[in-house]
Design a protein around this motif. Structure first.
Motif, PDB file in Angstrom:
ATOM      1  N   PHE A 197       2.898   8.987  -2.420  1.00 42.79           N
ATOM      2  CA  PHE A 197       2.503  10.066  -2.932  1.00 42.79           C
ATOM      3  C   PHE A 197       1.125   9.859  -3.554  1.00 42.79           C
ATOM      4  O   PHE A 197       0.013  10.262  -3.765  1.00 42.79           O
ATOM      5  CB  PHE A 197       3.223  10.801  -3.773  1.00 42.79           C
ATOM      6  N   ILE A 198       1.258   8.788  -4.657  1.00 42.84           N
ATOM      7  CA  ILE A 198       0.220   8.027  -5.460  1.00 42.84           C
ATOM      8  C   ILE A 198      -0.841   7.778  -4.583  1.00 42.84           C
ATOM      9  O   ILE A 198      -2.070   8.150  -4.693  1.00 42.84           O
ATOM     10  CB  ILE A 198       0.501   6.976  -6.421  1.00 42.84           C
ATOM     11  N   GLY A 199      -0.567   7.026  -3.463  1.00 41.27           N
ATOM     12  CA  GLY A 199      -1.696   6.520  -2.574  1.00 41.27           C
ATOM     13  C   GLY A 199      -2.330   7.773  -1.795  1.00 41.27           C
ATOM     14  O   GLY A 199      -3.226   7.800  -1.701  1.00 41.27           O
TER      15      GLY A 199
ATOM     16  N   VAL B 173      -3.588   2.315   0.515  1.00 43.22           N
ATOM     17  CA  VAL B 173      -2.492   1.598   0.979  1.00 43.22           C
ATOM     18  C   VAL B 173      -2.137   0.434  -0.122  1.00 43.22           C
ATOM     19  O   VAL B 173      -1.095   0.253  -0.599  1.00 43.22           O
ATOM     20  CB  VAL B 173      -2.930   0.907   2.208  1.00 43.22           C
ATOM     21  N   VAL B 174      -3.131  -0.085  -0.722  1.00 46.05           N
ATOM     22  CA  VAL B 174      -2.798  -1.199  -1.665  1.00 46.05           C
ATOM     23  C   VAL B 174      -2.281  -0.564  -2.837  1.00 46.05           C
ATOM     24  O   VAL B 174      -1.199  -1.198  -3.540  1.00 46.05           O
ATOM     25  CB  VAL B 174      -4.260  -2.080  -1.940  1.00 46.05           C
TER      26      VAL B 174
ATOM     27  N   ALA C 297       6.963  -3.921  -0.908  1.00 47.20           N
ATOM     28  CA  ALA C 297       5.540  -3.682  -1.329  1.00 47.20           C
ATOM     29  C   ALA C 297       4.846  -3.954   0.247  1.00 47.20           C
ATOM     30  O   ALA C 297       4.022  -3.238   0.859  1.00 47.20           O
ATOM     31  CB  ALA C 297       4.907  -4.324  -2.164  1.00 47.20           C
ATOM     32  N   VAL C 298       5.205  -5.158   0.754  1.00 49.03           N
ATOM     33  CA  VAL C 298       4.377  -5.444   2.017  1.00 49.03           C
ATOM     34  C   VAL C 298       4.824  -4.857   3.119  1.00 49.03           C
ATOM     35  O   VAL C 298       3.950  -4.339   4.042  1.00 49.03           O
ATOM     36  CB  VAL C 298       4.386  -7.183   2.177  1.00 49.03           C
ATOM     37  N   PHE C 299       5.908  -4.736   3.491  1.00 49.49           N
ATOM     38  CA  PHE C 299       6.672  -4.180   4.467  1.00 49.49           C
ATOM     39  C   PHE C 299       6.627  -2.717   4.623  1.00 49.49           C
ATOM     40  O   PHE C 299       6.998  -1.983   5.784  1.00 49.49           O
ATOM     41  CB  PHE C 299       7.759  -4.914   4.944  1.00 49.49           C
ATOM     42  N   THR C 300       6.787  -2.116   3.627  1.00 46.10           N
ATOM     43  CA  THR C 300       6.952  -0.486   3.548  1.00 46.10           C
ATOM     44  C   THR C 300       5.763   0.051   2.976  1.00 46.10           C
ATOM     45  O   THR C 300       5.847   1.499   2.683  1.00 46.10           O
ATOM     46  CB  THR C 300       8.107  -0.162   2.808  1.00 46.10           C
ATOM     47  N   ALA C 301       4.569  -0.674   2.874  1.00 36.71           N
ATOM     48  CA  ALA C 301       3.481   0.083   2.422  1.00 36.71           C
ATOM     49  C   ALA C 301       2.953   1.206   3.387  1.00 36.71           C
ATOM     50  O   ALA C 301       3.224   1.086   4.666  1.00 36.71           O
ATOM     51  CB  ALA C 301       2.218  -0.721   2.066  1.00 36.71           C
ATOM     52  N   PRO C 302       2.277   2.184   3.009  1.00 35.37           N
ATOM     53  CA  PRO C 302       1.935   3.457   4.027  1.00 35.37           C
ATOM     54  C   PRO C 302       0.843   2.828   4.959  1.00 35.37           C
ATOM     55  O   PRO C 302      -0.201   3.424   4.867  1.00 35.37           O
ATOM     56  CB  PRO C 302       1.634   4.408   2.969  1.00 35.37           C
ATOM     57  N   TYR C 303       1.118   2.054   5.819  1.00 36.35           N
ATOM     58  CA  TYR C 303       0.069   1.813   6.831  1.00 36.35           C
ATOM     59  C   TYR C 303      -0.310   3.068   7.657  1.00 36.35           C
ATOM     60  O   TYR C 303      -1.377   3.119   8.268  1.00 36.35           O
ATOM     61  CB  TYR C 303       0.323   0.619   7.749  1.00 36.35           C
TER      62      TYR C 303
END
Length: 172
Positions: free
Chosen positions: A72-74, A122-123, A156-162
């Motif tokens: 949500f923040i992203g 995303v970051v 963080a790496v595998f569940t980031a909102p790509y």
């Protein structure tokens, strides 16, 4: 073309999809839960943490909820590209609309600036996934800090909102 004539008919995925087709929540939420659990469990198993199944089960609800909060923040950063408004009659206003507002919302790969904006979103989400999990979700978990950091980093790496990169133009 005046600013009043410009309309944005879409929002950022997956928020627009969840809003337009609310039943997708029935798929998104369990799928997200499963992915979060699998990443947590597999990271713990890979790191040879004792009792990975039990430990993953004990934190999964917080991991899942804080994952949505981080996304949500992203999403807020993504949506800011629509809220920041410049006079469309100026050269900069036209540039902003074409390279940021419209590109981020419709087709992020249209300009390097929209790619950078979406990447920053995303970051930002990934950073909050890491922080929320390390500082809150894993706080009471009996594991060394270094292991908590590694599992939080894996999440963080595998569940980031790509999916923020998914062009909404494919759906309209």
């Amino acid at each position: 073309m005046k600013r009043k004539d410009v309309k944005l008919y879409n929002l950022i995925f997956p928020i627009w999809l969840l809003w337009l087709v609310p039943i997708t929540w029935l798929v998104i939420m369990p799928a997200n839960f499963l992915i979060d659990f699998l990443v947590t469990f597999c990271a713990m198993k890979y790191l040879k943490i004792p009792q990975p199944w039990q430990k993953a089960k004990s934190v999964i609800f917080k991991v899942w909820i804080f994952g949505f909060a981080a996304d949500f923040i992203g999403t807020v950063l993504m949506f800011l590209s629509n809220l920041i408004d410049f006079n469309y009659e100026t050269a900069f206003g036209k540039w902003w609309y074409q390279n940021i507002t419209n590109a981020v919302a419709y087709y992020p790969f249209e300009s390097i600036y929209s790619i950078l904006w979406v990447t920053a979103s995303v970051v930002l989400s990934a950073c909050f996934i890491y922080l929320f999990n390390y500082k809150i979700s894993f706080k009471k978990l009996e594991m060394p800090k270094t292991e908590k950091k590694k599992v939080a980093l894996a999440l963080a790496v595998f569940t980031a909102p790509y999916l923020f990169f998914l062009p909404t133009s494919w759906f309209f």
